[in-house]
Each structure stands twice: as structure tokens, then as C-alpha cells.
Design an enzyme around this catalytic site. Structure first.
Site, PDB file in Angstrom:
ATOM      1  N   HIS A 166       0.881  -1.175   0.000  1.00  0.00           N
ATOM      2  CA  HIS A 166       0.000   0.000   0.000  1.00  0.00           C
ATOM      3  C   HIS A 166       0.912   1.218   0.000  1.00  0.00           C
ATOM      4  O   HIS A 166       2.018   1.183   0.551  1.00  0.00           O
ATOM      5  CB  HIS A 166      -0.843  -0.065   1.279  1.00  0.00           C
ATOM      6  CG  HIS A 166      -1.888   0.983   1.415  1.00  0.00           C
ATOM      7  ND1 HIS A 166      -1.595   2.303   1.699  1.00  0.00           N
ATOM      8  CD2 HIS A 166      -3.243   0.915   1.335  1.00  0.00           C
ATOM      9  CE1 HIS A 166      -2.726   2.981   1.783  1.00  0.00           C
ATOM     10  NE2 HIS A 166      -3.738   2.176   1.568  1.00  0.00           N
TER      11      HIS A 166
ATOM     12  N   ASP B  14       3.366  -4.410   7.828  1.00  0.00           N
ATOM     13  CA  ASP B  14       2.123  -3.647   7.743  1.00  0.00           C
ATOM     14  C   ASP B  14       0.968  -4.603   8.041  1.00  0.00           C
ATOM     15  O   ASP B  14       0.652  -5.465   7.216  1.00  0.00           O
ATOM     16  CB  ASP B  14       2.004  -3.044   6.328  1.00  0.00           C
ATOM     17  CG  ASP B  14       0.648  -2.390   6.066  1.00  0.00           C
ATOM     18  OD1 ASP B  14       0.436  -1.914   4.936  1.00  0.00           O
ATOM     19  OD2 ASP B  14      -0.205  -2.367   6.979  1.00  0.00           O
TER      20      ASP B  14
ATOM     21  N   GLN C  98      -4.319  -4.833   7.208  1.00  0.00           N
ATOM     22  CA  GLN C  98      -5.352  -5.766   6.731  1.00  0.00           C
ATOM     23  C   GLN C  98      -5.374  -7.065   7.517  1.00  0.00           C
ATOM     24  O   GLN C  98      -6.393  -7.737   7.605  1.00  0.00           O
ATOM     25  CB  GLN C  98      -5.108  -6.102   5.248  1.00  0.00           C
ATOM     26  CG  GLN C  98      -5.255  -4.917   4.310  1.00  0.00           C
ATOM     27  CD  GLN C  98      -6.667  -4.374   4.283  1.00  0.00           C
ATOM     28  OE1 GLN C  98      -7.643  -5.100   4.419  1.00  0.00           O
ATOM     29  NE2 GLN C  98      -6.794  -3.067   4.111  1.00  0.00           N
TER      30      GLN C  98
ATOM     31  N   CYS D 291      -4.784   2.346  -3.736  1.00  0.00           N
ATOM     32  CA  CYS D 291      -3.536   2.841  -3.137  1.00  0.00           C
ATOM     33  C   CYS D 291      -2.374   1.890  -3.404  1.00  0.00           C
ATOM     34  O   CYS D 291      -1.498   1.710  -2.552  1.00  0.00           O
ATOM     35  CB  CYS D 291      -3.664   3.075  -1.635  1.00  0.00           C
ATOM     36  SG  CYS D 291      -4.913   4.287  -1.229  1.00  0.00           S
TER      37      CYS D 291
END
Lengths: 420, 120
Positions: A121, A205, A208, A377
Site C-alpha cells: 500500500h 504492515d 489488513q 492505493c
């Protein structure tokens, strides 16, 4: 299904609303999740019963607010298998990753290598791109297989050759665009084999993944992770960065002011001993922390194994139904690999022949179906694959197969209309 | 579903008017929406008196952006630069007969912006 979706759905007031006279089929959960009543009640409860600034007064409301603040921080950190002092509260994942890049930039110099992937992202790509640009480091992008998995086989010899210069690895745990689930322990293991792990910092990250799989910070082989509360059934405006306390204790605060100091004179100021205090400048967002802690408690109570299974089931169902439609191309990996192991969670994205993704989403909206269309994104990914735009359906604990059926029916109508 | 909107827009999307290949032309103004991949190139032919004589265009993208180009390429004939400068979201909505959500505004206005940028 293992989750009791009916009783879960009853807890989400927004799911009863109609859109264009149709029941809402909210399939845009990768963008943000809806909130259960218990989380909404927590926000109201805080402001009607406990609101006061923390650490600053010796009165009952101040005490209650302070206790709620600390217990919320602990619950949030513990959801990720971390300690409260390892949590730096931010507004969202983007702020967390930018902060982390600021912390870690000093560890990278000209000629070093930052490893990242094409799946990232923008929020977990641009900060590292800018660090590389700024110091003159190389940004090595891990290659993808044709179906959107990291091509570890192709990457390994390249990474090994660069091993001595790798300083940062930035990876998504779960791709928001393709649903690819990444195992970060692979790269941790390789770096250890090559004897360079101690010089490398790995950022994961979890925006999600955190709402879909159980996260144990210290078992992932990473040094930092970031998340957004609003993707975890919590409110917008609250998220966090989790960093090992051994490292956090060596980092200078970025924001200086109330709440994070030890002592202040006219000449100099020192920061607080406590890591929790040192990285919390100004009045914290106690209400949102409390609401997020409530959301995470609620999510845990469903059982993360069942939550994951529910998500995997919907991904598989949607994938199968979309495969049955002519003129629809699914992007990203199959739900399971050849050995039957889950390799895709969270979402299924696709391209429809002859119909732009924005038109797909616009017409689906008329059926009450909320999906996202565009580049999600992830412009580098979409450009590399020559996709102008894709349409994405993404799931939550309250999502149902019936909602997917409405989506499929809508797509069939779109095909008839555009190809008539 | 709002059939009227779909029929009108779809007709212009599938059978675009005034759309030609413009690759070899001079004075072509090209614009795109990076976010969604709509691209338009316009060639405006002006009368001596300063009004639009003809607009030819080429492009790819969503139904709204392409249908908007097709519809407005006829609507704009006879307008002066000054009159073109007045075209905004409200006028486009009225002409296309649809309501534009914030997400689709850029799609519908891409053609308008390209024409407004075209030099005399």
C-alpha cells in the site's frame, strides 16, 4: 460457517440500513469496517461517565479516565502479543509507518538496501521510497509471480547477494489489493542464515491482517508492526506502531510537550522514563483508545481461529462464484495453494471485460452493494500489471454468502447491460 | 436502477460521437485522471469569430468520462472561450442528466477541463 453471523450482524446497527431502497451489502471492509454497538456504547460511556484528562488531576474522574487509558493501552498491545510500553499510539497505519521511517532513517546510509514489495500500500511504500531517495540507498522490490504471490524463489539469490547491505525490510502481512498472505518469517530466517539479521530492521504492515489472523508480535520475526483501529471494528483516528521496547528505549521522542516530560527548566527539558509516557505527547485520545480496546476484546471473544476461517470461507466462495462468470478476470492468487494451505484472505478483486471498474462499482451501488474500485492505493502494482483499475470485494466478521450472491447477481446484470 | 441514466450514458459510451484517432494532430490537449485511468485528448477547431467550430476527441476510460466527452463535444459547438469557462459540475450534471457523486465528478469534468485548456 463457524461464526454465528446472524447474531453478529444484529450487533451492527448500520447493517440494517438501505441503499437505493435495497438492503446494504457492505463489501468494502478492507477500506474500513463497521462498528458493533458495544464499541459505539464505549464512546458514549466514556464521555458521559468518565471523561477527564489523564495524569493531571487528583480527582475521581481523573483517576477513572487514567485507569481506562492504561487498561486500554494494555489490551490493545496484548491483542498484538506486545506489552503496553511497546505501543506508540498514532492516528492510523500511515502515521505509524511514517513515524517508523523517521525513526529508522538514521540506520540507513548511501549504498545500503531497503527491501520492499510490489504489493505494498502507498502508506508502506512511499515512506521507504523517500528514505532511500534521501540517503541514496537502493530500494529493492521483491518480484511477484504471475498470480500475485511473492516470488521467493527468484528473490532469494538476489537477496543473498545484497545481504551485507540490507538494512530495512518493509512488507505487508496481507495485501489490500490482491489478498496475498505473506509469511514474514521466511525473510527473518534467511537473514539469520546469512548472519546479517542483527543489522536489519523488519517492518510489517498489519493494517489488513490484524482483523483476520491472530498476531503474535514476537513470533513473526519482525521488529515493528503498524495497524489502524478503524479496520478492526474500532473508531477512525486511532491506530498504532508496535516496536520492541529494547529499541524504543533508544529512540528520541518526536513530539515534545505536555505529558511526556520528566523535568522542564528554562534551559533544558528531559523526557519521561516510562516509554508509554515518553511517546504520548499532549492529551491522549482516551475515548478512542477505550473504544478500540473494546473492539479488540469483542473481536477476540469471537475466537481468531473462527474469524480467520470465516474470512477464508468467504474468499473461497467469492472466488468460485466470480470464476463462473464469463468476461470476469480475478486478479491475485487462488484461495489455497497446491498443498491446500490458505494463501489469500480478506478480499477478491477482479476486472470486467469492457466495463471500467468505476462503472462496475457505481452500478453495484444501485443494488446496495458497496465495493471499492480504482488502484486501491497500490499504483505501482496496478501499473506493473497494466491494470487501469480493479474492483474489490472485501469481507468482515458480519459478511455473508448472501451478500456475495447479490454482488454476483449485480455483475450478471452489468454484463447484460454493457454487452447487450 | 435508473434506466434513463444508464441508457443515455451507455449509448454515448458504446457509440461515441466525434471520436477519432488523434495521434498525428497538432494542438491536441491531453489530460488524464491518474486515480482511475481516464484519458482524453481533444482537438478544438475554432471559428475566426472565436467560437467552437468543431471538437474531435479520443480517449479511454469509464463510461462517465467517455460519454461526457461524446455528449459535450456536440453541446460545445458554437460556444465562445468565455462561455466554455463557465462550464462546471452543475452545468455538466444538467446536460448529462445525472447526479455526480464526488467520486465521479472528476470523470465527468475531464473533457470540460481539456477543452477549457485548449488554446485558440
Amino acid at each position: 460457517m463457524t461464526l454465528s453471523t446472524v447474531s453478529i450482524r444484529d450487533q451492527f446497527p448500520i447493517l440494517t440500513r438501505e441503499v437505493h431502497g435495497k438492503p446494504l451489502s457492505y463489501l468494502d471492509n478492507a477500506a474500513t469496517t463497521q462498528k458493533p454497538q458495544i464499541v459505539l456504547d464505549a464512546l458514549l460511556e466514556y464521555y458521559t461517565q468518565h471523561n477527564a484528562n489523564v495524569h493531571r488531576g487528583i480527582h475521581t474522574l481523573g483517576d477513572e479516565s487514567t485507569q481506562l487509558y492504561h487498561s486500554s493501552r494494555s489490551k490493545i498491545a496484548s491483542f498484538f502479543g506486545a506489552q503496553a510500553e511497546e505501543l506508540v499510539v498514532t492516528r492510523n497505519t500511515t502515521e505509524a509507518t511514517n513515524l517508523l521511517a523517521q525513526f529508522w532513517q538514521k540506520n540507513v546510509k548511501r549504498g545500503d538496501v531497503i527491501v520492499t514489495s510490489l504489493l505494498e500500500h502507498h502508506s508502506h511504500f512511499i515512506p521507504w521510497q523517500r528514505v532511500a531517495d534521501s540517503v541514496g540507498a537502493e530500494l529493492y522490490i521483491l518480484p511477484l509471480t504471475p498470480d500475485g504471490l511473492i516470488d521467493w524463489e527468484a528473490a532469494q539469490p538476489v537477496l543473498k547477494a545484497k545481504a551485507a547491505h540490507i538494512k530495512i525490510v518493509a512488507l505487508t502481512h496481507l495485501s489490500n489489493a490482491l489478498g496475498t498472505l505473506i509469511d514474514p518469517t521466511i525473510i527473518d530466517r534467511w537473514l539469520k542464515e546469512w548472519g546479517v539479521r542483527s543489522q536489519v530492521r523488519i517492518s510489517l504492515d498489519c493494517a489488513q491482517s490484524a482483523g483476520r489472523v491472530a498476531i503474535e508480535f514476537r513470533k513473526l520475526g519482525v521488529d515493528a508492526l503498524s495497524f489502524s483501529g478503524h479496520k478492526l471494528y474500532g473508531p477512525m483516528g486511532i491506530g498504532g506502531l508496535i516496536l520492541k521496547k529494547e529499541e524504543l528505549s533508544t529512540i528520541d521522542p518526536v513530539l515534545w510537550g505536555g505529558g511526556m516530560i520528566e523535568a522542564v527548566t528554562l534551559q533544558t527539558s528531559t523526557s519521561a522514563e516510562s516509554l508509554e509516557d515518553r511517546f504520548t505527547a499532549g492529551t491522549p485520545d482516551v475515548a478512542n483508545l477505550y473504544a478500540l480496546a473494546t473492539a479488540l476484546d469483542w473481536l477476540k471473544s469471537l475466537g481468531m481461529a473462527d474469524v480467520r476461517q470465516h474470512d477464508a470461507d468467504l474468499v473461497a466462495y467469492t472466488y468460485e462464484k466470480l470464476q463462473g462468470l464469463d468476461g470476469v478476470k480475478i486478479v491475485g492468487p487462488t484461495p489455497k495453494d497446491a498443498d491446500g494451505k490458505t494463501q489469500r484472505l480478506g478480499s477478491v478483486a477482479f476486472i470486467m471485460d469492457g466495463v471500467h471498474a468505476h462503472d462496475v462499482a457505481q452500478i453495484l451501488d444501485r443494488y446496495g452493494v458497496a465495493v471499492r474500485s480504482g488502484h486501491h492505493c497500490t499504483m505501482p502494482l496496478h501499473t506493473s500489471q497494466k491494470w487501469i483499475a480493479t474492483t474489490r470485494a472485501s469481507f468482515a466478521v458480519y459478511s455473508t454468502r448472501e451478500e456475495v450472491d447479490v454482488l454476483i447477481n449485480g455483475l450478471q446484470q452489468i454484463k447484460k447491460t454493457f454487452h447487450a | 436502477m435508473d434506466d434513463l441514466y444508464l441508457e443515455h450514458i451507455l449509448d454515448h459510451y458504446q457509440y461515441p460521437r466525434n471520436k477519432v484517432s488523434l495521434s498525428a494532430q497538432e494542438h491536441v490537449c491531453s489530460l488524464s485522471n491518474h486515480g482511475c485511468g481516464d484519458e482524453l485528448s481533444v482537438l478544438v477547431k475554432w471559428r475566426q469569430s472565436g467560437e467552437v467550430e468543431q471538437i474531435l476527441w479520443d480517449g479511454t476510460g469509464c463510461a462517465i468520462s467517455q460519454a461526457s466527452a461524446s455528449i459535450l463535444s456536440s453541446t460545445f459547438v458554437g460556444l465562445s472561450k468565455k462561455e466554455l469557462a463557465l462550464w462546471d459540475k452543475e452545468k455538466v450534471e444538467a446536460e448529462l442528466g445525472i447526479e455526480l457523486s464526488p467520486a465521479r465528478e472528476k470523470c465527468a469534468l475531464l473533457f470540460v477541463r481539456a477543452v477549457q485548456k485548449s488554446e485558440l
